[in-house]
Design a protein around this motif. Structure first.
Motif, short mmCIF file in Angstrom:
data_model
loop_
_atom_site.label_atom_id
_atom_site.label_comp_id
_atom_site.label_asym_id
_atom_site.label_seq_id
_atom_site.Cartn_x
_atom_site.Cartn_y
_atom_site.Cartn_z
N ASN A 1 9.87 0.03 -5.49
CA ASN A 1 8.61 -0.71 -5.41
C ASN A 1 8.67 -1.88 -4.44
OD1 ASN A 1 9.94 -2.73 -6.76
ND2 ASN A 1 8.41 -2.98 -8.37
N ARG B 1 -3.73 1.93 -3.35
CA ARG B 1 -2.98 2.09 -4.60
C ARG B 1 -1.53 2.39 -4.29
NH1 ARG B 1 -3.88 6.00 -8.35
NH2 ARG B 1 -4.65 7.52 -6.85
N ALA C 1 -0.39 -3.97 -1.69
CA ALA C 1 -1.41 -3.02 -2.12
C ALA C 1 -2.63 -3.78 -2.69
CB ALA C 1 -0.83 -2.09 -3.17
N ARG C 2 -2.34 -4.78 -3.50
CA ARG C 2 -3.43 -5.56 -4.11
C ARG C 2 -4.24 -6.29 -3.04
NH1 ARG C 2 -2.49 -10.83 -5.98
NH2 ARG C 2 -0.28 -10.43 -6.36
N ASN C 3 -3.53 -6.87 -2.07
CA ASN C 3 -4.23 -7.65 -1.05
C ASN C 3 -4.97 -6.82 -0.02
OD1 ASN C 3 -3.87 -10.59 -1.46
ND2 ASN C 3 -1.77 -9.87 -1.76
N LYS C 4 -4.42 -5.65 0.30
CA LYS C 4 -5.05 -4.82 1.34
C LYS C 4 -6.01 -3.79 0.77
CE LYS C 4 -2.81 -6.90 4.53
NZ LYS C 4 -3.50 -7.87 5.37
N GLY C 5 -5.84 -3.46 -0.52
CA GLY C 5 -6.80 -2.54 -1.13
C GLY C 5 -6.39 -1.08 -1.09
N ARG D 1 3.48 -3.78 -4.30
CA ARG D 1 2.25 -3.97 -5.09
C ARG D 1 1.47 -5.21 -4.65
NH1 ARG D 1 0.90 -0.52 -9.06
NH2 ARG D 1 2.52 1.00 -9.54
N TYR D 2 2.19 -6.20 -4.17
CA TYR D 2 1.52 -7.41 -3.67
C TYR D 2 0.66 -7.04 -2.45
CZ TYR D 2 1.01 -11.93 -1.38
OH TYR D 2 0.48 -13.03 -0.77
N LEU E 1 -9.12 4.49 -11.68
CA LEU E 1 -9.57 3.61 -10.61
C LEU E 1 -10.27 4.39 -9.50
CD1 LEU E 1 -6.39 1.38 -10.20
CD2 LEU E 1 -8.56 0.75 -11.23
N ARG F 1 -1.87 0.30 5.26
CA ARG F 1 -2.62 -0.91 5.63
C ARG F 1 -3.81 -0.56 6.51
NH1 ARG F 1 2.17 -4.18 6.73
NH2 ARG F 1 2.16 -5.91 5.27
N GLN G 1 2.15 4.02 -6.11
CA GLN G 1 2.81 4.69 -7.25
C GLN G 1 4.31 4.76 -6.97
OE1 GLN G 1 0.97 8.31 -8.74
NE2 GLN G 1 2.99 9.22 -9.11
#
Ligand SMILES: Cc1cc2nc3c(=O)[nH]c(=O)nc-3n(C[C@H](O)[C@H](O)[C@H](O)COP(=O)(O)OP(=O)(O)OC[C@H]3O[C@@H](n4cnc5c(N)ncnc54)[C@H](O)[C@@H]3O)c2cc1C
Length: 452
Positions: free
Chosen positions: A75, A110, A104-108, A101-102, A33, A55, A112
């Motif tokens: 997580n 990654r 991370a996906r919305n704010k952009g 992860r929610y 990615l 964020r 781990q």
């Protein structure tokens, strides 16, 4: 057999697509990615400080080729201010945990899930249980751990309240103690089972003690008819001469009175010098028999802070400059409970709390971006808003901006309104609201959450 073959087929397809799969601790593939030329910013810890830093970095970057990677051993982000309610059955564990992860996906950025094992400053990499992660900029937000002050056997024989597992563990232990007391005939053993000792009367100890007393007296007693109210003792044992050090004097007086009226036994000026499976030994030689000892007497920085250069305090926190960098290492920022930051004009470092960690996360995130753009860095700006401490059912003490002081039912409403507003995620907010509604009707979570 057919199902097994289908399973293998699906797994190979996932593997071929480069999907990350963790099988018994080994990472099979990493998705491509990240552009190879990106500046790598690694944020360690997804607590209040780390989430705020990740964020800020992800939402305020402006065309820079930046890879923001947040690393945590779990997580989910834990909302600690109401963790004591998980321990006392007032709130369902899932409702204080928010999936990283929610966000991370919305704010952009990654994420781990790995446990950090070592920070190698010389080679600019972080070693984890899943291998090494190189970085160009590092934001360390690994929080704190319980401080046992080197006192004999405390760690082995007492419970702590730092993680979600701790909250569930305390709840289980309390319920187990009542189940065992229910069938115990020996009066001495019964006394130990029904005596709950909390060592440390800081904010956490006070909130936990008050709520535990309510749980035992107003909810559980009804379910255990063999246990008499006078058999139950909740004790708050504190080394210094007052509860909630750092809180306004008049509010401390009010809180002490409220807790005593509720039946919490408060022992001041009583340092503990040993904890054994049978109970607690105080410095003046007293032995308090107890099967449940909970240690809330202090925190110290995460042990990994020892890997960083720079001056450390007695509590292990590392000194940072006013832009939150470790002296001599402009690419390393330390924030939250791990950092000792002294505001200009102050003598002591700022205390360890969530609003300071959030403010520091924002500043550290912005400063990484400033550094990448060749702009001057900005100092931490933080304005103390106030403190709120709940005292169980229908009571709290609140101090705002050093001026407004509120106690009793109004304080309790304010406490609930503030933490409801600050909770992350609508699902968690609604879940907590429902838990609180059931609590008002006299119902709490009273299952021992353990699978055989
Ligand atoms: C029970 C309790 C109640 C509290 N109540 C309040 C309150 O009412 N108000 C308030 O302002 N503050 C409160 N605090 C304090 C507040 O939670 C902390 O000051 C704040 O969380 C500090 O933020 P942080 O980002 O430094 O660390 P944290 O929020 O603790 O985050 C640290 C993160 O690092 C991760 N981590 C640690 N070690 C590793 C590792 N080796 N590898 C990978 N990840 C790791 C952890 O999983 C965690 O997610 C409370 C704390 C507790 C424990």
């Amino acid at each position: 057999m057919k199902n097994a073959l289908v399973g293998v087929g699906v797994l190979s397809a996932l593997g071929a697509a480069g999907v990350v799969a963790r099988v018994r601790g080994s990472r099979m593939a990493v998705p491509a990615l990240v552009s190879p030329n990106a500046n790598r910013v690694v944020v360690l810890g997804a607590g209040f400080g780390g989430m705020s830093a990740a964020r800020t970095l992800a939402t305020q970057k402006d065309g820079e080729d930046l890879d923001v990677l947040l690393v945590d051993r779990q997580n989910f982000h834990l909302f600690t201010p109401i963790l004591y309610q998980v321990a006392t059955g007032g709130v369902t564990p899932d409702n204080v945990a928010h999936p990283i992860r929610y966000v991370a996906r919305n704010k952009g950025f990654r994420f781990q899930e790995s446990t950090v094992e070592r920070i190698d400053v010389e080679n600019r990499q972080v070693h984890t249980d899943d291998g090494a992660i190189p970085y160009d900029y590092l934001v360390v937000a690994l929080g704190s751990t319980t401080n046992f002050f080197g006192i004999d056997a405390v760690q082995e024989h007492s419970l702590t309240l730092k993680t979600l597992g701790d909250g569930i563990g305390i709840r289980n232990r309390v319920l187990d103690a009542l189940e065992r007391a229910d069938v115990e005939q020996d009066p001495e053993a019964r006394r130990a089972l029904l005596t709950f000792v909390i060592v440390g009367a800081g904010y956490t100890g006070v909130e936990l003690g008050s709520s535990l007393r309510d749980l035992l007296m107003t909810v559980l007693l009804k379910d255990y008819p063999t246990i008499r109210p006078e058999e139950i003792r909740v004790m708050l044992v504190e080394a210094v001469g007052r509860v909630m050090t750092g809180f306004d004097d008049s509010l401390v007086e009010s809180a002490t009175k409220t807790m005593r009226e509720k039946g919490v036994e408060i022992r001041l000026n009583t340092p503990v010098n040993r904890v054994e499976p049978e109970g607690v030994y105080t410095a003046d030689g007293e032995f308090i028999p107890s099967a449940t000892v909970i240690w809330t007497a202090g925190v110290r920085a995460n042990a990994l802070i020892g890997d960083l250069p720079g001056q450390k305090g007695r509590d292990g926190r590392v000194s940072v400059n006013n832009c939150l960098q470790v002296e001599g290492h402009e690419n390393i920022f330390v924030i939250g409970d791990s950092a000792a930051y002294v505001m200009p004009g102050d003598e002591r470092p700022l205390p360890a709390n969530a609003p300071i960690a959030i403010a520091a996360g924002k500043t550290a995130g912005k400063n990484v971006l400033h550094a990448l753009r060749g702009e001057p860095l900005e100092p931490l700006k933080y304005r103390r808003e106030g403190q709120l401490v709940a005292l169980g059912r229908n009571n709290a003490v609140v101090e705002l901006f050093g001026k407004v002081k509120v106690t009793g039912l109004l304080g309790w409403f304010m406490w609930r309104a503030v933490y409801f507003y600050k909770l992350t995620g609508v699902k968690n907010q609604l879940g907590v609201l429902l838990d609180w509604a059931f609590g008002l009707a006299g119902t709490r979570e009273t299952n021992s959450l353990r699978t055989p």
